[in-house]
Every structure is written in C-alpha cells, then in structure tokens.
Design a protein around this motif. Structure first.
Motif, PDB file in Angstrom:
ATOM      1  N   GLU A   1       6.192  14.139   6.798  1.00 16.71           N
ATOM      2  CA  GLU A   1       5.501  12.876   6.561  1.00 16.71           C
ATOM      3  C   GLU A   1       4.221  13.083   5.767  1.00 16.71           C
ATOM      4  O   GLU A   1       3.993  12.400   4.753  1.00 16.71           O
ATOM      5  CB  GLU A   1       5.192  12.201   7.901  1.00 16.71           C
ATOM      6  N   ARG A   2       3.377  13.978   6.215  1.00 18.70           N
ATOM      7  CA  ARG A   2       2.102  14.201   5.524  1.00 18.70           C
ATOM      8  C   ARG A   2       2.346  14.708   4.103  1.00 18.70           C
ATOM      9  O   ARG A   2       1.704  14.266   3.156  1.00 18.70           O
ATOM     10  CB  ARG A   2       1.250  15.185   6.313  1.00 18.70           C
ATOM     11  N   PHE A   3       3.290  15.630   3.950  1.00 21.50           N
ATOM     12  CA  PHE A   3       3.568  16.175   2.629  1.00 21.50           C
ATOM     13  C   PHE A   3       4.058  15.071   1.690  1.00 21.50           C
ATOM     14  O   PHE A   3       3.675  15.021   0.517  1.00 21.50           O
ATOM     15  CB  PHE A   3       4.612  17.290   2.731  1.00 21.50           C
TER      16      PHE A   3
ATOM     17  N   ALA B   1      -7.635   4.947  -5.077  1.00 18.68           N
ATOM     18  CA  ALA B   1      -7.217   3.653  -4.537  1.00 18.68           C
ATOM     19  C   ALA B   1      -5.911   3.197  -5.180  1.00 18.68           C
ATOM     20  O   ALA B   1      -5.042   2.630  -4.511  1.00 18.68           O
ATOM     21  CB  ALA B   1      -8.313   2.615  -4.757  1.00 18.68           C
ATOM     22  N   LYS B   2      -5.765   3.465  -6.479  1.00 21.98           N
ATOM     23  CA  LYS B   2      -4.521   3.115  -7.164  1.00 21.98           C
ATOM     24  C   LYS B   2      -3.353   3.947  -6.628  1.00 21.98           C
ATOM     25  O   LYS B   2      -2.210   3.499  -6.631  1.00 21.98           O
ATOM     26  CB  LYS B   2      -4.652   3.344  -8.669  1.00 21.98           C
ATOM     27  N   ARG B   3      -3.655   5.170  -6.183  1.00 21.52           N
ATOM     28  CA  ARG B   3      -2.618   6.095  -5.737  1.00 21.52           C
ATOM     29  C   ARG B   3      -2.388   6.043  -4.224  1.00 21.52           C
ATOM     30  O   ARG B   3      -1.567   6.812  -3.719  1.00 21.52           O
ATOM     31  CB  ARG B   3      -3.008   7.529  -6.119  1.00 21.52           C
ATOM     32  N   ASP B   4      -3.093   5.202  -3.517  1.00 20.12           N
ATOM     33  CA  ASP B   4      -2.987   5.153  -2.053  1.00 20.12           C
ATOM     34  C   ASP B   4      -1.515   5.081  -1.651  1.00 20.12           C
ATOM     35  O   ASP B   4      -0.802   4.143  -2.013  1.00 20.12           O
ATOM     36  CB  ASP B   4      -3.738   3.939  -1.525  1.00 20.12           C
ATOM     37  N   HIS B   5      -1.066   6.059  -0.870  1.00 21.54           N
ATOM     38  CA  HIS B   5       0.358   6.152  -0.560  1.00 21.54           C
ATOM     39  C   HIS B   5       0.843   4.971   0.262  1.00 21.54           C
ATOM     40  O   HIS B   5       2.025   4.603   0.186  1.00 21.54           O
ATOM     41  CB  HIS B   5       0.652   7.473   0.171  1.00 21.54           C
ATOM     42  N   ARG B   6      -0.038   4.368   1.049  1.00 22.74           N
ATOM     43  CA  ARG B   6       0.374   3.201   1.831  1.00 22.74           C
ATOM     44  C   ARG B   6       0.698   2.029   0.912  1.00 22.74           C
ATOM     45  O   ARG B   6       1.693   1.324   1.113  1.00 22.74           O
ATOM     46  CB  ARG B   6      -0.732   2.827   2.822  1.00 22.74           C
ATOM     47  N   LYS B   7      -0.136   1.831  -0.100  1.00 25.56           N
ATOM     48  CA  LYS B   7       0.078   0.755  -1.068  1.00 25.56           C
ATOM     49  C   LYS B   7       1.333   1.016  -1.896  1.00 25.56           C
ATOM     50  O   LYS B   7       2.195   0.145  -2.052  1.00 25.56           O
ATOM     51  CB  LYS B   7      -1.159   0.655  -1.961  1.00 25.56           C
ATOM     52  N   LEU B   8       1.469   2.240  -2.417  1.00 27.08           N
ATOM     53  CA  LEU B   8       2.626   2.558  -3.260  1.00 27.08           C
ATOM     54  C   LEU B   8       3.919   2.588  -2.458  1.00 27.08           C
ATOM     55  O   LEU B   8       4.974   2.193  -2.969  1.00 27.08           O
ATOM     56  CB  LEU B   8       2.397   3.903  -3.957  1.00 27.08           C
ATOM     57  N   ALA B   9       3.858   3.059  -1.216  1.00 26.40           N
ATOM     58  CA  ALA B   9       5.069   3.084  -0.391  1.00 26.40           C
ATOM     59  C   ALA B   9       5.615   1.681  -0.187  1.00 26.40           C
ATOM     60  O   ALA B   9       6.832   1.466  -0.165  1.00 26.40           O
ATOM     61  CB  ALA B   9       4.782   3.738   0.953  1.00 26.40           C
ATOM     62  N   ASN B  10       4.714   0.720  -0.071  1.00 24.03           N
ATOM     63  CA  ASN B  10       5.137  -0.672   0.078  1.00 24.03           C
ATOM     64  C   ASN B  10       5.668  -1.216  -1.246  1.00 24.03           C
ATOM     65  O   ASN B  10       6.739  -1.830  -1.295  1.00 24.03           O
ATOM     66  CB  ASN B  10       3.956  -1.514   0.562  1.00 24.03           C
TER      67      ASN B  10
ATOM     68  N   ILE C   1       3.239  11.337  -2.902  1.00 23.28           N
ATOM     69  CA  ILE C   1       3.118   9.996  -3.486  1.00 23.28           C
ATOM     70  C   ILE C   1       1.800   9.886  -4.244  1.00 23.28           C
ATOM     71  O   ILE C   1       1.749   9.385  -5.377  1.00 23.28           O
ATOM     72  CB  ILE C   1       3.200   8.920  -2.388  1.00 23.28           C
ATOM     73  N   GLU C   2       0.710  10.347  -3.628  1.00 27.63           N
ATOM     74  CA  GLU C   2      -0.593  10.215  -4.262  1.00 27.63           C
ATOM     75  C   GLU C   2      -0.753  11.188  -5.423  1.00 27.63           C
ATOM     76  O   GLU C   2      -1.399  10.868  -6.428  1.00 27.63           O
ATOM     77  CB  GLU C   2      -1.690  10.401  -3.212  1.00 27.63           C
TER      78      GLU C   2
END
Length: 674
Positions: free
Chosen positions: A539-541, A257-266, A546-547
C-alpha cells in the motif's frame, strides 16, 4: 588568549571571553552571516555562548539540516509571540521544529478560533517582530522559579510538573517534546519583556535572522496527543535560510499537491477509502488492482528466482505468541485490542515474524538448510491513531512483502550484502535511482539482549554498507527493540525522500522462540534472523509510486495501456477487430464509441493518463493502420480526424504491436536485471 579546535582538526586563537559567534566572525564574514548556532564539545548551543580554552567548536550554518532545525524552532517562538500579541490571553503549549517546518499549538480565550484568513494577519505581525531584530536571551531557572515564570501559561506549568514527577519516580515524561526541557534546570528564551518561552534551545541570536517563512494551515490537535485531551488549535508553517530556498519549497508543495495520491487515486479510479469501512482501510478498484497484481507478480517472481520459499500465515494469533515475541511488551499500543475467545485471548497480527519463527521451529533444522529464506505477502494490522492516518502512506491494514532469513553467524555479513543488492535492484525496477541509507542503533531503554549481541549485529550491517561503498547516516537509538537495522530511503521525481525498504538483524526472536539448527559439529546452535521488506508495504509503496509518477505510470505498469478511438460510427466494426488483435497480443486495451467528438475523447484519454491512444479513420480501415497518439504528445484533433504534427499517422497495426511489445518486454527485462 584561548585556543579552540575546529572539526577539521585545525586550531584558532581567540581572546578570553570570546563567543561562538566571535569564532565564526574570525573565520570569515560569510560564515558569520550564515551562522545560526554552534556545537561545543558535542553539545548544541547558542552563538552567544562563551567558548573556553581547549573546546572543540563547530559552527552550525543555516543551509544545513541542523541549521534549518534551529531556524524553524526559533520561528515557532516568533509565531507564539505574534499570537499572544494579537490574541491577548492566548495560551501556548508546544511548538517544535518538524521536517521542512514547524508548528505551535494554542488555546485561544473566549472560544476564539483561527481561520485560514487569519494566517496573513499573523504573518504580518511575525514580520514586524523579525524586522525589530529582537535578541533571543537565554535564562535558566529551578523548577519552582519556572512555574512562577509561566504561572499564566498552564500548559507550560503542566510540562514542568510532569518533569518533576518523572524525576521523583512517580510519573512519565517520555511524551514531552524534546525541545522543551532537559534535566533539572528549566531554560527559557525571552524576546522582549512581554514574551518568554520555555525551551532547551539553541536559538538564533536575534529574530532578524528569520525573514524567510510562510504560515501554511490551521489544524486541530489534542493536548499531549491524547484523544481524550483538550482540543487545541495548531498553526503550521515553514522556514528556510533564503528567499530562493523558501520559493523552491513552496513550488515543490504545489507540485506535491497535484501529485497527492489520494486525489489521483480517486481521479484515476484506482482505489478509495469508504467511510463505511472505518479509518485507515482501503478498497482497491479494478484499475488499482491491476497495478497491485503486477507489483505482487513481480515480487513473487524475484523471490522465486532469488532462492526464497513461499509461506502463508493467518491474520490473527493467540496472545501467548506475541508475549513470546515481545510485541505485547514493546508494541502493544500499536496493536488492535484483544479478542477474548473461549480458548484464550487473540490479537490481529502486527507483524509476520513470530509466525515465521514457528515455521522454522516446526521440525529439526540442519546447517545445510541455511540460509533459509521465507517469503510472504502477509496482511498485518496496526492501530494507528486517527490523526496520523494519511491515505496509503499511513494505514491500518496493509500487506508486507515480508521475508525472514535464518542464517548462521558466519553467513550473516554475506547475506546482508546480498540483500542490499536485491533491495536496490527492486527499487530501480520501479524507477527509483537516488537512495539514502541510515543505520539505526540500539535504544538502551527500549531493547532486549546483551551488549555483545547488539555490537555484533550492528557491526555486520555496518560492514555490509562499507563493503558496498555506500554513504550512510547513523541514527542513534532508532532501532527496533530486537535488533539494529538499515533503512533505505528513495528520492522521488520532485525531490522528496521516502523511507521504504528495511533490513534488520535479530538475535532476539531466535532466542525467545528457542530456535536451533544442528551444525556441522553435530551440536545445536541458534540461528540469526534477518527481517527484510523491499516495498515496505504494498500500500505505502503504491502511494509513493502514484506521487512519483503523478499517475503517469510507465506503460508496463499502466492499468489501461491503449485506447482505440473510431473517428466516426462507421469505423466501429473495424475498431472492434483492432481491439481483438491487440488483446491477443497481450495489450490491456479498450475502445470508446464515436458518440461524442473525437477531440473530446482524446482529451478524456489524456486526463486518464493513458500511454497510447490509437485513432482509426477511413484510410486506416482500408490499410489496417492506426494513428498513434502518445500521452504527452496528444494534441487537439479536428472532428474530421485530422491531427497536429505530433500524431504519428498511417502506422501499420502490426508495426505498432511489435513496437509496443518491444517496449513492454524491454521494461520487464530491465526490471528483472535492475
């Protein structure tokens, strides 16, 4: 007495009428305790199943993937039982085991809904059922008997009726959960007189085998996955073989959850998913675009030095192209709807391969040109259902680092072996070292081509894996419609597995597009086509990266590598000169004015996960030095610029630049030679 064989070839004598559980007990108390099911003559079955003379029996234990599947499916039944006890009149549909867990879909009476606060109450009831150690008792029924048994469960009845229709040739049961029904007999499992569920099984002998579970979340789910179908409520959970395994998984989920790429990308200002664009479409911000450019530049360089030729193809094509390729026959549901034009019907391309076939076909080819390796960073578009979209990991518009390699039959094995080396070197360049290999074979119902061609292609992939000494799993029937494939999964920093790279052998598209080359014998021959993606998609990579790094990208990939901070306003003119010198040296650098305290600016840089922060004070201006803060060693700094012991002070700027360049250059060299 009867004699049964074990997987290692040994034999064991048992009394006539013995069960698989008796076999486990005869081998040892530890195996009996860990046993959850068995495989008898290749068929998974309950431990209560009697074994016969000559049977080959394997015990399925709770610490294997197979065993965990049984645990999770059994726990899903307990969930359904708990819900029907707590919510009288509740209807339940399907509840399969999934990766790392399970779910069950419910239709509650009188407009009731689950809330997150209800999970604890349901868990408590489930634990009561587990503590009661209720046996799972199997029974078998005809279609008519099963419809009567589940008369008060309309979703179960609908499943049975669809199976009936399919067997009579008037319906399709392809979308059924594989755990629900099999064949003409409907099997069911009863826990108590009050609860019975339809299922193929196997299940654990009793609910007492299921103490380590956790309900996780509530979600909505359309019945049968049809967006026009009724919205049901889905409860997700996870189940494991031990208290420690459950705790480890929950800890991993917290870290994920800390590494969620959607959260970190933002948070890191890398990219976003504007609602105005529509679901599954991203825009890349400048910082994210820097990393993407570095990825693409690396990919281009590796392909350029690897004997590939670059091509470009359009984003859409006439539907006749996809009729020829077979995509409209086998993949239409994954394509965007057609666009009717004055000269035909057009589709956004879901794949690049048909267009690469046209490039090959554009002129006569000689065997001397083969292998012909075509490479494209090609944008493709696939219509993923809204409920399946997940940031960059499941997206509707993406870019594949796509290659199609045309070889002779004699070249295929060597080329595939070389592709394996190429793929692994690229993955290692981005920090992955733990790989899993899967060989996917033909689905007879969803494939084209002769058995002979499929056997030959599958053997070539298998030979390449064997030649590298790689362990691999065989996924029966999981290949694309046109040929077998090797999928390469990577394990990330917290132990999760991601499917990224693919190598596929294809005899079908060359035949469909009538591709030919002139051989050394002056005769025309059909080439073999190899499909290959390294990143899978950019994109997926990137989402996985990120995660994997939790946003802490290695210095060579970081969008901003260095930030320079003046201790006070008086130091700003010198900081500008430092930034200019770093920029000239090829460093991605910025600086921040001394309009707030230095400690706060240091903490901000740490939140942005910058590899280096350089601090400039009075002594640094005089000596042209800097204080060097590494991202993982940044410590609170006093307003006067004094720092803790982890900060390296009085480093000549030229020395820092030399060290920085060495770090980045060494990473680049290692990436190219991975």
């Amino acid at each position: 007495m009867i004699t049964v064989s074990l997987p290692d070839g040994s034999e064991r004598e048992l009394p006539d009428g013995a069960t698989a559980l008796d076999l486990a007990a005869s081998i040892g108390s530890g195996l009996k305790k860990a046993a959850v099911a068995a495989t008898v003559n290749g068929t998974d079955t309950d431990l209560t199943t009697e074994v016969a003379d000559g049977d080959v029996v394997a015990i399925i234990t709770n610490n294997t993937d197979q065993g965990r599947h049984v645990l999770r499916h059994s726990t899903a039944h307990v969930l359904a039982q708990a819900v029907t006890l707590l919510y009288p009149g509740a209807k339940f549909s399907v509840g399969p085991a999934i990766e790392n867990g399970f779910y069950y879909d419910f239709d509650l009476p009188d407009g009731q809904t689950f809330g997150e606060e209800d999970l604890g109450t349901i868990e408590k009831k489930m634990k009561e059922i587990v503590k009661a150690n209720q046996p799972f008792t199997r029974s078998e029924h005809s279609m008519a008997e099963a419809k009567q048994l589940f008369a008060d469960q309309p979703y179960k009845v609908e499943i049975i009726e669809r199976v009936e229709s399919a067997q009579q040739g008037s319906g399709d049961a392809d979308d059924l959960d594989a755990g629900e029904v099999s064949g003409e007999i409907i099997s069911a499992y009863r826990n108590t007189d009050e609860f019975v569920d339809m299922c193929v099984g196997p299940h654990v002998p009793s609910t007492g085998k299921l103490p380590w579970f956790k309900l996780q979340k509530v979600a909505g789910a359309h019945w049968r996955g049809n967006e026009s179908g009724k919205m049901l409520q889905r409860l997700y959970g996870t189940a494991w073989e031990s208290k420690q395994a459950l705790a480890d998984h929950l800890t991993q989920l917290e870290e994920a959850a800390k590494r969620d790429h959607r959260k970190l990308a933002n948070e890191l200002d890398l990219l976003s998913f504007p609602q105005e664009l529509g679901g599954g479409l991203a825009v890349w911000h400048p910082k994210g675009a820097i990393i993407r450019k570095l990825m693409e530049d690396y990919s281009r360089l590796r392909h350029e030095t690897g004997g590939y030729e670059f091509v470009y193809t359009p984003h859409l094509a006439n539907g006749k192209l996809f009729e020829t390729s077979g995509h409209l026959q086998w993949y239409k549901d994954g394509m965007y709807p057609p666009m009717e034009m004055d000269n035909g019907t057009y589709y956004m391309k879901p794949m690049n391969c048909p267009m690469h076939c046209l490039i090959f076909k554009s002129r006569q080819r000689s065997y001397r040109e083969l292998p012909l390796r075509l490479f494209e960073l090609g944008n493709v578009y696939r219509y993923e259902r809204a409920g399946t979209l997940h940031g960059l990991l499941r997206i509707r518009g993406f870019t594949q680092d796509d290659s199609h390699i045309f070889v002779t039959k004699e070249q295929m094995a060597t080329e595939v072996a070389g592709l394996l080396d190429f793929v692994l070197s690229v993955l290692r360049a981005f920090g992955f070292e733990d790989f899993t290999f899967n060989l996917s074979t033909r689905d007879p119902e969803k494939s084209v081509g002769s058995d002979e061609i499929w056997v030959e292609a599958t053997q070539a992939l298998q030979d390449a894996l064997d030649a590298h000494g790689l362990e691999y799993a065989v996924k029966e029937g999981d290949a694309a419609f046109y040929g077998p494939k090797i999928d390469i999964d990577v394990r990330d920093a917290i132990g999760r597995s991601w499917q990224l790279s693919t190598i596929q052998a294809d005899f079908q598209l060359p035949e469909r597009f009538e591709l030919e080359y002139v051989g050394a014998d002056n005769e025309r021959h059909q080439p073999i086509m190899l499909h290959r993606a390294l990143f899978g998609s950019i994109e997926r990579f990137f989402g996985v990266l990120i995660e994997h790094y939790a946003g802490d990208f290695p210095t060579w990939l970081a969008p901003l590598q260095v930030r320079v901070l003046p201790v006070a306003e008086a130091h700003e003119p010198h900081v500008e000169r430092v930034v200019a010198e770093l920029t000239e040296a090829g460093v991605r650098v910025d600086w921040v004015k001394a309009d707030v305290g230095l400690g706060k600016r240091i903490r901000t840089a740490k939140m942005e996960k910058l590899p280096y922060v350089l601090v400039v004070g009075d002594d640094d201006v005089a000596a042209n030095t800097v204080g060097v803060n590494l991202r993982h060693d940044m410590v609170p700094i006093n307003e006067d610029g004094s720092a803790g012991q982890d900060v390296e002070r009085d480093v000549p700027l030229a020395t820092f630049i030399e060290r920085f360049r060495a770090e980045v250059d060494n990473a680049a060299t290692a990436a190219l030679n991975a």
